[in-house]
Write an enzyme that holds these catalytic residues in place. Structure first.
Site, PDB file in Angstrom:
ATOM      1  N   ASP A 487       0.810  -1.222   0.000  1.00 22.95           N
ATOM      2  CA  ASP A 487       0.000   0.000   0.000  1.00 22.95           C
ATOM      3  C   ASP A 487       0.840   1.267   0.000  1.00 22.95           C
ATOM      4  O   ASP A 487       0.329   2.362  -0.241  1.00 22.95           O
ATOM      5  CB  ASP A 487      -0.861   0.033   1.272  1.00 22.95           C
ATOM      6  CG  ASP A 487      -2.157  -0.724   1.112  1.00 22.95           C
ATOM      7  OD1 ASP A 487      -2.693  -0.744  -0.007  1.00 22.95           O
ATOM      8  OD2 ASP A 487      -2.628  -1.288   2.109  1.00 22.95           O
TER       9      ASP A 487
HETATM   10  C1  BGC Z   1       0.445   1.139   6.371  1.00 21.32           C
HETATM   11  C2  BGC Z   1       0.129  -0.064   5.519  1.00 21.32           C
HETATM   12  C3  BGC Z   1      -1.355  -0.175   5.327  1.00 21.32           C
HETATM   13  C4  BGC Z   1      -1.915   1.153   4.814  1.00 21.32           C
HETATM   14  C5  BGC Z   1      -3.398   1.116   4.580  1.00 21.32           C
HETATM   15  C6  BGC Z   1      -0.218   2.375   5.832  1.00 21.32           C
HETATM   16  O1  BGC Z   1       0.013   3.443   6.686  1.00 21.32           O
HETATM   17  O2  BGC Z   1       1.844   1.304   6.417  1.00 21.32           O
HETATM   18  O3  BGC Z   1       0.662  -1.229   6.124  1.00 21.32           O
HETATM   19  O4  BGC Z   1      -1.592  -1.193   4.397  1.00 21.32           O
HETATM   20  O5  BGC Z   1      -1.593   2.175   5.707  1.00 21.32           O
HETATM   21  O6  BGC Z   1      -4.108   1.155   5.727  1.00 21.32           O
HETATM   22  C1  NOJ Z   2      -1.500  -3.862   5.507  1.00 21.89           C
HETATM   23  C2  NOJ Z   2      -2.710  -3.921   4.640  1.00 21.89           C
HETATM   24  O1  NOJ Z   2      -3.835  -4.325   5.406  1.00 21.89           O
HETATM   25  C3  NOJ Z   2      -2.499  -4.858   3.483  1.00 21.89           C
HETATM   26  O2  NOJ Z   2      -3.620  -4.823   2.644  1.00 21.89           O
HETATM   27  C4  NOJ Z   2      -1.259  -4.497   2.729  1.00 21.89           C
HETATM   28  O3  NOJ Z   2      -1.083  -5.442   1.692  1.00 21.89           O
HETATM   29  C5  NOJ Z   2      -0.053  -4.486   3.640  1.00 21.89           C
HETATM   30  N1  NOJ Z   2      -0.300  -3.607   4.751  1.00 21.89           N
HETATM   31  C6  NOJ Z   2       1.220  -4.048   2.929  1.00 21.89           C
HETATM   32  O4  NOJ Z   2       1.216  -2.686   2.658  1.00 21.89           O
END
Ligand code: BGC
Ligand code: NOJ
Length: 814
Positions: A487
């Site tokens: 993400d």
């Molecule tokens: C986090 C990710 C997460 C994303 C969406 C980010 O701040 O680092 O792990 O998937 O937020 O919620």
């Molecule tokens: C947490 C999110 O819930 C997931 O969808 C995502 O793939 C990982 N972070 C990596 O960014």
């Protein structure tokens, strides 16, 4: 250093020191009513949605931490001393403290000045309430007069509003107290037809419902004035902060034990029967009284607890393994499976790290969660799949999240994560392999929940696949869109405004940046989809999918290969990411793990090279970091990944979710030792001895362990609700132990460590119990199977044709 121990026989983790590095939590409830509970009784409860139907208050990120809970106080009515058997909130020097976190229940207790007390908290199956059974024993040689106080603080339902909108909220709080039961009915007068209640089995010596009366001015939960005084004040809350507190006076002979049962529950009345008498403003309690009366009875409470135990026996009994490694056994048999269920139930909503107000159910997350729980809850998996698919857009695209109460897609959180649609194929395929229920593919499912737009679920899968093909970039690799699985790799965002969300901002038109991870995912799901097509007799269609897959594989090998490992992406300028040409972020786990997992480069040696490079550059003793070197500064063209300090989260943290991709890749290469070694590095039980460093619970996975570039290398964060649970379970069960579901039967293909003499397992699969024993007679991974005394060709055991319900499988590994 440890803060407790595993009691595997009782399927519990027993915490013996209350001041754990972080609150070590557990979950109560597994259907509609939920609670989180820490080892010192902190936490809160909610009905279905942690934001919109929050029953009790919790103070996230408070000092001291973990405040707001299901608190019991005991007071010696002779010495006037008072304390909490769960240590918090009074934090006295209690003796024999223990917290037993088990499957859906928690028991916390201790002894103080000769008075032993423990409380068992759980949610009975099929009920929207939690039971607290408080047992108090006098261990003194003399009689003891003890007041027991039980308390909670109500939340005014919407947890977000409750924590912010004080100008309104300080006026709306309302309660009723009737026959010793406290009813919290804020907003019941208007549009809500639900209320909460807090009941006690022993006639009250007093109650309080107004926080200030209970705590006293400028006092906290560590020293409530009414507890200190030894008498609750029978206050009725009008506005401000409604609470529930009950007082019971006990007079205990030496050795005598008494049990008090408390119920905290949620109840809905039919809209036309809200009030009794009709026309009044008084809650109609006729519908709830029988439930309250039932569970206040200790025998009923005990019976409900038994049923909960049987429920978990059944779920966990679907797969039990006995290997030479205690950490594998413990996680597979108990904790990892349990975490998979919790993660499925709650997605990413409520934990110590997820505040319960932020997130709905993720499309990508929920599909991956299926990998870990589908064998335990196939019916619920089916429902979840159909709900997810119903939010899919007609283009094949997906909302990134949907809200569990409405089941509608939620755009506020961003869309256009180009990997999202493909995960639907992963989820459906896992479901089909487990259940064999092909009918699901013919279920009619709408797009974007629009009535009239229904098409078969199979058509949804086709569109998921097509979505990628319709969005290819300059090299023929999939366009990344807003982001892919990572993400934080935001290649079209270019955000320079403080506080702007990386998840919703896109300043580029997204026609250039490409993702090698999505390419790997596409190859993987394309093969799954081809299998599904074949199972429907659509052989030509299956061939088309395989052609597209072969083409994508070629493109990855040509444009996604960096010489020694797989590239990660191309950015908006067409520049490489995850290449030796980069100064930072030269190599990434995701593309290397996922391409190997998908079998890309298996034949020409590239997968071997990619995983060797992963080992050399990314593997550490605490797990495999996400990339190297970390980004040392903020890059406008990369986004959130470079917003994190080096070693944390997506910027070179050990992102445990992606580690199993490498384990599976290693297993596909036949490297059982390496695969299991990686497995143990992040296995929470194997890290128990370093709990002071790891800090999170030793019984569940955390999303991230700080990487080698972080000052706190080895420290875990964000435990419980993470895709890590499902992927590690899937990797160890299906690829290392090799007990793998396929459309045609159970495949047995272990790639286990060389020094294991074998293992045994029982797997209930499509109604048949398979008793598996694997014996190693050589160093390799060649397997010969004997099924019920007859050797079979190949390694897929088809369901017995004669209706037998027990099958033995003997596997000889050479
Ligand atoms: C986090 C990710 C997460 C994303 C969406 C980010 O701040 O680092 O792990 O998937 O937020 O919620
Ligand atoms: C947490 C999110 O819930 C997931 O969808 C995502 O793939 C990982 N972070 C990596 O960014």
């Amino acid at each position: 250093m440890k803060f407790g121990y595993f009691d595997d026989r009782n399927r519990e983790y027993v915490i013996t020191q209350p001041d754990t590095p972080l609150p070590w939590i557990n979950y109560l409830g597994c259907q509609e009513y939920y609670g989180i509970i820490s080892n010192t009784a902190g936490g809160y409860s909610f009905y279905r949605d942690a934001r919109l139907r929050r029953l009790t208050r919790y103070r996230y990120n408070n000092a001291p931490m973990d405040l707001g809970g299901r608190y019991i106080y005991l007071r010696d009515d002779e010495s006037h001393q008072f304390w909490s058997p769960s240590w918090q909130p009074t934090r006295h020097d209690i003796e024999n403290y223990s917290c037993r976190h088990g499957m859906g229940y928690t028991v916390i207790g201790s002894t103080y000045s000769g008075i032993e007390a423990h409380t068992r908290y759980f949610v009975p199956l099929d009920e929207n309430l939690e039971i607290w059974q408080v047992t108090v024993t006098n261990r003194r040689a003399t009689r003891a007069r003890i007041s027991t106080f039980a308390s909670i603080e109500f939340c005014l339902w919407d947890a977000q509003d409750d924590a912010t909108n004080f100008q309104r909220n300080f006026n709306v709080g309302e309660v009723e107290v009737e026959e010793g039961v406290i009813y919290h009915k804020t907003e019941y007068r208007e549009r809500r037809n639900h209320f909460a209640y807090f009941a006690c089995s022993v006639p009250n010596a007093g109650f309080d419902t107004q926080r200030e009366a209970f705590l006293g001015r400028y006092r906290g939960w560590d020293s409530p004035a009414a507890v200190e005084a030894g008498q609750l004040t029978n206050s009725i809350a009008h506005g401000w902060s409604p609470i529930g507190a009950h007082q019971v006076k006990l007079d205990l002979a030496p050795g005598e034990t008494r049990q008090i049962v408390l119920l905290l529950g949620y109840h809905e009345n039919p809209a036309n029967q809200k009030f009794d008498p009709a026309g009044s403003q008084t809650i109609n309690k006729k519908t709830v009284r029988p439930v309250i009366a039932k569970y206040l009875d200790t025998k009923e409470a005990d019976a409900a607890f038994e049923r909960l135990g049987q429920h978990w026996d059944k779920l966990l009994g679907i797969l039990q393994v006995s290997t030479p490694d205690v950490h594998t056994n413990r996680m597979v048999n108990i904790w990892n499976a349990y975490q998979c269920m919790v993660t499925f139930n709650l997605s990413r909503s409520a934990s110590f790290f997820e505040s319960g107000i932020g997130r709905g159910l993720g499309f990508r997350d929920s599909n991956q969660d299926l990998l870990g729980f589908v064998h335990m809850a196939p019916t619920r998996a089916r429902r979840r799949i159909l709900d997810l698919a119903a939010t899919q857009l007609a283009t094949g695209g997906a909302y990134h999240q949907y809200q569990p109460l409405t089941k509608r897609g939620n755009n506020d959180i961003g869309s256009g994560f180009n990997d999202d649609p493909l995960w639907l194929i992963v989820g459906v395929s896992a479901y089909l392999k487990e259940t064999g229920d092909r009918c699901i593919l013919d279920e009619k499912v709408p797009f974007d929940n629009e009535p009239g737009s229904e098409k078969t679920l199979y058509e949804h899968l086709r569109r998921s696949f097509a979505y990628t093909l319709e969005r290819l970039g300059p090299h023929g690799l999939p366009l990344i869109g807003r982001a892919d699985w990572n993400d934080c790799l935001n290649l079209n965002c270019f955000s320079s405004t403080p506080g702007q969300s990386f998840q919703t901002t896109t300043n580029k038109d997204g026609k250039v940046a490409e993702s090698v991870l999505i390419a790997g995912l596409f190859v993987y799901v394309g093969r799954e989809l081809a299998e599904i097509a074949k199972s429907r007799g659509l052989n030509a269609e299956a061939s088309t999918y395989l052609c597209k897959v072969a083409k994508m594989e070629q493109i990855v090998l040509e444009h996604g290969w960096d010489g020694e490992w797989f590239l990660r992406a191309y950015d908006d300028f067409g520049a490489k990411i995850g290449s030796k040409e980069c100064t930072e972020g030269k190599i990434f786990i995701e593309s290397n793990g996922f391409c190997a997992l998908a079998g890309i480069g298996l034949d020409d040696g590239k997968a071997v090279l990619a995983l060797a490079a992963t080992r050399e550059h990314l593997a550490t003793r605490h797990g495999i970091v996400l990339q190297q070197p970390p980004y040392s500064k903020y890059y406008l063209n990369l986004g959130e990944i470079s917003s994190y300090p080096p070693g944390y989260k997506e910027n070179a943290g050990i992102f445990c979710h992606a580690n199993p991709w490498v384990m599976i890749g290693e297993a596909r290469l036949g490297h059982g030792d390496q695969a299991h070694d990686y497995y143990l590095r992040i296995n929470p039980s194997a890290r128990e001895e370093i709990s002071e460093l790891h800090r999170c619970e030793p019984y569940v996975y955390a999303q991230m362990i700080a990487g080698k570039d972080a000052p706190t290398f080895g420290e875990a964060k964000n435990s419980w609700l993470t895709g890590t649970a499902a992927w590690n379970y899937y990797a160890v069960v299906q690829w290392i132990l090799g007990i793998r579901t396929t459309l045609n039967g159970l495949e047995i293909a272990p790639v286990i460590p060389k020094n294991w003499p074998g293992y045994k397992a029982t797997r209930i699969f499509r109604g048949v119990a398979y008793h598996i024993s694997i014996e190693r007679k050589g160093d390799g991974n060649q397997i010969a199977l004997i099924v019920d005394d007859s050797p079979i060709a190949g390694n897929i055991v088809s369901p017995p044709s004669d209706g037998r319900k027990e099958v033995t499988i003997k596997g000889i590994l050479r």
